[in-house]
Design an enzyme around this catalytic site. Sequence first.
Site, PDB file in Angstrom:
ATOM      1  CG  ASP A  67       2.545   3.986  -2.771  1.00 24.79           C
ATOM      2  OD1 ASP A  67       1.943   3.432  -3.722  1.00 24.79           O
ATOM      3  OD2 ASP A  67       1.988   4.306  -1.719  1.00 24.79           O
ATOM      4  CG  ASN A 136      -0.103   5.868   9.197  1.00 24.05           C
ATOM      5  OD1 ASN A 136      -0.607   6.138   8.105  1.00 24.05           O
ATOM      6  ND2 ASN A 136       1.110   5.368   9.311  1.00 24.05           N
ATOM      7  CG  HIS A 138       0.133   6.166   4.866  1.00 21.77           C
ATOM      8  ND1 HIS A 138       0.531   4.914   5.289  1.00 21.77           N
ATOM      9  CD2 HIS A 138      -0.867   5.925   3.973  1.00 21.77           C
ATOM     10  CE1 HIS A 138      -0.188   3.997   4.682  1.00 21.77           C
ATOM     11  NE2 HIS A 138      -1.045   4.580   3.873  1.00 21.77           N
ATOM     12  CD  GLU A 143       4.008   4.688   6.826  1.00 21.13           C
ATOM     13  OE1 GLU A 143       2.897   5.266   6.810  1.00 21.13           O
ATOM     14  OE2 GLU A 143       4.141   3.491   7.087  1.00 21.13           O
TER      15      GLU A 143
HETATM   16  C1  F6R Z   1      -1.610   3.108  -2.100  1.00 21.79           C
HETATM   17  C2  F6R Z   1      -1.166   4.073  -1.105  1.00 21.79           C
HETATM   18  C3  F6R Z   1      -1.726   4.191   0.275  1.00 21.79           C
HETATM   19  C4  F6R Z   1      -3.235   4.006   0.346  1.00 21.79           C
HETATM   20  C5  F6R Z   1      -3.719   4.148   1.790  1.00 21.79           C
HETATM   21  C6  F6R Z   1      -5.206   3.862   1.913  1.00 21.79           C
HETATM   22  O1  F6R Z   1      -0.890   3.276  -3.308  1.00 21.79           O
HETATM   23  O2  F6R Z   1      -0.284   4.790  -1.402  1.00 21.79           O
HETATM   24  O3  F6R Z   1      -1.364   5.451   0.794  1.00 21.79           O
HETATM   25  O4  F6R Z   1      -3.856   4.954  -0.470  1.00 21.79           O
HETATM   26  O5  F6R Z   1      -3.016   3.275   2.630  1.00 21.79           O
HETATM   27  O6  F6R Z   1      -5.422   2.524   1.540  1.00 21.79           O
HETATM   28  P1  F6R Z   1      -6.903   1.939   1.366  1.00 21.79           P
HETATM   29  O7  F6R Z   1      -7.510   2.695   0.240  1.00 21.79           O
HETATM   30  O8  F6R Z   1      -6.685   0.479   1.037  1.00 21.79           O
HETATM   31  O9  F6R Z   1      -7.606   2.176   2.650  1.00 21.79           O
END
Ligand code: F6R
Length: 240
Positions: A67, A136, A138, A143
């Site tokens: 992403d 959430n 995702h 999302e």
């Molecule tokens: C990052 C991404 C997000 C994270 C998610 C968890 O490239 O796509 O989906 O994997 O927000 O983030 P952390 O690991 O920081 O809790």
Amino acid sequence: MNLIQVPTYADLSRVAADLICTAVAHNPRSAIVVATGDTPMGAYVELAQRHALGQFDSAHLRVFQLDAYWGLPPDDARSLYGWMWRSFLQPLHISDAQVTRLKGDAADPAAVCAAYDAAVAQVAGFDVSILGLGPNGHLGFNEPPSPADAPTRMVNLTEASIASNARYWGGREHVPPQALTCGMAPLLAAKQTLLLVSGARKRHILQQTLSGPITPEVPASLLRLANHVTVIADQAALGG
Ligand code: F6R
């Protein structure tokens, strides 16, 4: 969906690195999609150490960015490409030619996303998907709600994601409101998925992912419909 329960974050990182090494040893040309965020960083450090010891061959990997914030050039230190470069590509000596980017500063986001999905199709889908779990639910920036057939696309970030990512940006007002994300469809079609989950703040969403309703409102719950998904979770995330 297979759940591996480990005591600590260090264990999670080592087990994830073991599984990635096994998959890549089996297929050195693996197409691999790589999350940023905090959770996989320990696994990437493990991989870099094994690479330095000649135990992990990255020379033939085909790496896909998961992403990108919309509107940031790739040389912006806050871009997710920059993060992926510092934590994964550079320590593993992966060349630009091995990487399919999601360019957050392209003129035509729809064209970038279509080209990305075409590139995924070209490699016959991801062999390995390394994901973190959003607070959430995702995956990438899919999302809620994100249906199982969602392609790679531009999305508006939810308030929950903006709040969660504010720590990287010095306040929520600085977080870009839009992003490009690899879609649910290519993620759910991956031949192997590793979902890494650490820490008490993920406890509730992990429980929903593992045993709540399978719904686009919790995109990670859709992984229960996919093949060969392994959740690696530490005790803090599992609770109890
Ligand atoms: C990052 C991404 C997000 C994270 C998610 C968890 O490239 O796509 O989906 O994997 O927000 O983030 P952390 O690991 O920081 O809790």
